[in-house]
Design a protein around this motif. Structure first.
Motif, PDB file in Angstrom:
ATOM      1  N   GLY A 275     -46.752  14.904 -39.619  1.00  0.00           N
ATOM      2  CA  GLY A 275     -47.651  13.757 -39.563  1.00  0.00           C
ATOM      3  C   GLY A 275     -48.304  13.569 -40.916  1.00  0.00           C
ATOM      4  O   GLY A 275     -48.382  14.500 -41.725  1.00  0.00           O
ATOM      5  N   SER A 276     -48.753  12.351 -41.162  1.00  0.00           N
ATOM      6  CA  SER A 276     -49.329  12.047 -42.462  1.00  0.00           C
ATOM      7  C   SER A 276     -50.720  11.427 -42.294  1.00  0.00           C
ATOM      8  O   SER A 276     -51.217  11.296 -41.185  1.00  0.00           O
TER       9      SER A 276
ATOM     10  N   PRO B 147     -44.374   8.124 -45.758  1.00  0.00           N
ATOM     11  CA  PRO B 147     -43.228   9.019 -45.568  1.00  0.00           C
ATOM     12  C   PRO B 147     -42.070   8.668 -46.496  1.00  0.00           C
ATOM     13  O   PRO B 147     -42.037   7.577 -47.068  1.00  0.00           O
TER      14      PRO B 147
ATOM     15  N   SER C  58     -39.160  11.089 -42.627  1.00  0.00           N
ATOM     16  CA  SER C  58     -40.578  10.907 -42.294  1.00  0.00           C
ATOM     17  C   SER C  58     -41.273  12.230 -41.983  1.00  0.00           C
ATOM     18  O   SER C  58     -40.708  13.116 -41.356  1.00  0.00           O
ATOM     19  N   SER C  59     -42.516  12.311 -42.403  1.00  0.00           N
ATOM     20  CA  SER C  59     -43.332  13.521 -42.359  1.00  0.00           C
ATOM     21  C   SER C  59     -43.404  14.163 -40.972  1.00  0.00           C
ATOM     22  O   SER C  59     -44.064  13.642 -40.071  1.00  0.00           O
ATOM     23  N   ALA C  60     -42.738  15.316 -40.818  1.00  0.00           N
ATOM     24  CA  ALA C  60     -42.679  15.987 -39.514  1.00  0.00           C
ATOM     25  C   ALA C  60     -44.037  16.499 -39.061  1.00  0.00           C
ATOM     26  O   ALA C  60     -44.276  16.635 -37.859  1.00  0.00           O
TER      27      ALA C  60
END
Lengths: 405, 405
Positions: free
Chosen positions: B80-81, B18, B76-78
């Motif tokens: 999800g990553s 992220p 950070s990746s909303a």
């Protein structure tokens, strides 16, 4: 000037671990002293009592107001700090220096170790019948001074910790696993507890909070992590650097031998505790993605993240110390006490040096949950007004798309 | 709608580590897509290509603008990553899903690994003669994507690193010793180099900066530290997590065995490298106060410390990707390129997927000093406009008091 007012020079110094607002206290004291006729020269000692012993002094009376105001907003001890406990011989030499420079007002900014140092110096002054005023000005991110509702430096450290956990919880949500963050605070859990301020949504971390006030058992820790991981598919853990086993042996002390002059074990400046806990989880739970970060010194002197309340109060305790001293009190420490009532208000009280020296304050039982792995709402209500507003955290509604056949 | 415009659904996903601004790119793409008639449904895949394979999709078209704007400001990746490299079989299954959902526009936000993934997916689409548009949207705090002057996420990470070193330098000035800080960046030194932005006064740290672009020799490192310590009585060191010996073996890899699906060694989430270097200094130089902190995940997702330029550009690359795709380009990556001239200006260019995939970019030689232990003025001039203003650091004039006899 009032009759019988003690006229002479002032000396101020900083000690112990820096904070983000320790210079607010320095500047608060210096600006107040500049207004007082009883105070002639305003000396600053470099690196605490070390600077007195070596006569490394600077003339703070010659600093301009803009320069002082810029220093006030700058983290970490501008005069330099020290971790030194004076011996009886040191104390005799300190008085030699104080007399030589006609110092009648002495202010020492620091934690409980520094209050102890101030107490020893004050006792030495009494023995030698040297008339002077000796004050301790409280600071510590550990928030572990007795007599105080909280101490300057804590709220800014807590703000850093809360924001760090906000980000790290989002990171862990994006790439799930177990994440351990080791937080400062020595034998007091306040700073680690502040991680709980990061929570916005019900499933937000930290999911577990381990404080030095409760004995740490590895088996229970591993069971807690497994349970949270099973529920959320991830787990964010806040661990105090000072966690100890049931015999009171700090878990971190198993991995380091360094102690300072006050006999304190070095708990910071190493990633060993976090790495140990991560290795235990990997080994004993079968969870593969486990990471540990140790926040380290960033917590105590990060610029640009200061709590407004903290900055204001740190300035005030410096100012009040000078007022108490010039007002005629021989010695004391300036304590921050919270007034009862719904809205947040404090008062600054003079308390005896001995009452804040040596022993530390711990998290009260009402701030810790029964299982000993989290904080209570009472702690959140205590800490929220100190830290102030935190960044807004958005989240997608995440309307699920029906699977096509 | 232009004639022959490709009409269908869109799918967007986030991948890799992220950043503080990765959601700006997501929101930039979604808001642009909402305006385009060619794009019908806007799907988000949860946890990158994993969400496609498992058909875990959300309907981003139903998110409100206020909600999206709040997400854009959240690190950070909303969505999800994931750290997953698709196999040939995965790719076939991905196409099955894309066809089933009539996805004609695919956007993958990530680093060079993600560009590679997008490239593989695009090749697979060509083979199966499925008409669609496949774009990579750049992000990485490591700043190691080819074709780019810099990448979204880097400037905010650099801002965190610079502010952290500002505070830590002040901390080290107050309590002198050797302080090592380990910084992220894998095999690119940009983020570690950003520590140099912390310097305000001539004696400010970091005094030494070790980058993965130059072979790390322990003997030279120890000699450097001794020299700085002799000069200033203290030493602040910035070390990249990716430093390697002359054979290209990462120093950190001697202490960890974990690798991700792309074959990358785990360099973060452990304090081992810093602790090793600190132990070497203690053992070989006789300096007693040596500390090491590893900044860890805080660098990539700290809320409330975002660079304005970074946020704006991250939004723009998301928007531009949609414009290029709807405009008719079959595939590509949106690269940020700096325009020549005194004032800072950039343009967003479409470049081939393959040109940013796999291989990483390194610090150019002009950014590293001859001795290989610091950055040059050219680097400072490169990085300063990206990071933007930093907190003001005040310092006492410190007029020395003449010693009394």
């Amino acid at each position: 000037m009032a009759r019988n007012e003690l006229v002479g020079n002032m000396l101020i110094a900083q000690s112990g671990g820096p904070t983000a607002v320790i210079n607010q206290s320095l500047v608060g004291a210096v600006l107040e002293a500049k207004k007082r006729k009883a105070i002639r020269k305003i000396y600053g000692s470099l690196h605490g009592i070390k600077g007195i012993l070596e006569e490394q002094l600077v003339d703070l009376g010659r600093e301009t107001k803009p320069s002082l105001e810029a220093v006030a907003k700058t983290p970490s001890s501008a005069l330099g700090s020290v971790r030194k406990k004076p011996t009886a011989d040191d104390c005799r030499r300190i008085f030699g220096v104080l007399k030589k420079y006609n110092v009648r007002y002495f202010f020492y900014i620091g934690g409980n170790d520094s209050a102890e140092t101030a107490h020893i110096i004050h006792e030495e002054a009494r023995k030698s019948k040297y008339e002077f005023r000796c004050f301790h000005i409280c600071k510590t991110i550990d928030n572990d001074l007795r007599q105080n509702d909280h101490t300057p430096g804590f709220a800014s450290g807590a703000k850093f910790v809360a924001q760090a956990f906000m980000g790290d919880n989002l990171d862990n949500r994006a790439l799930p696993g177990v994440k351990i963050n080791v937080v400062m605070g020595r034998h007091a859990g306040f700073l680690t507890a502040a991680s709980a301020l990061a929570r916005v949504y019900p499933d937000d971390g930290p999911h577990l909070v381990y404080l030095p006030e409760r004995p740490f058992a590895m088996s229970r820790f591993l069971a807690d992590v497994k349970r949270v991981y099973a529920k959320y598919g991830r787990c964010v853990v806040a661990v105090s650097e000072g966690i100890s086993d049931r015999n009171g042996t700090p878990i971190a002390s198993l991995f380091t031998k360094e102690v300072d002059a006050h006999g304190n074990v070095q708990l910071s400046g190493t990633g060993a505790l976090g790495d140990l806990l991560a290795a235990q989880i990997r080994e004993k739970t079968g969870i593969s993605r486990v990471r540990a970060d140790t926040f380290g010194y960033l917590q105590r002197s990060f610029p640009g993240l200061v709590s407004d309340v903290d900055a204001r109060e740190a300035r005030a305790v410096g100012r009040e110390a000078v007022r108490f001293a010039v007002g005629g009190y021989a010695s004391g420490s300036v304590a921050i006490q919270r007034k009862p009532g719904k809205s947040y208000r404090v008062e600054f009280k003079r308390v005896p040096l001995r009452s804040v020296a040596k022993e530390t304050r711990h998290m009260p039982a009402t701030f810790i949950n029964k299982a000993g792995n989290d904080v209570t709402t009472a702690f959140i209500e205590y800490a929220r007004p100190l830290v102030g507003p935190l960044p807004k955290i958005g989240r997608l509604k995440g309307h699920a798309v029906k699977k096509r056949k």
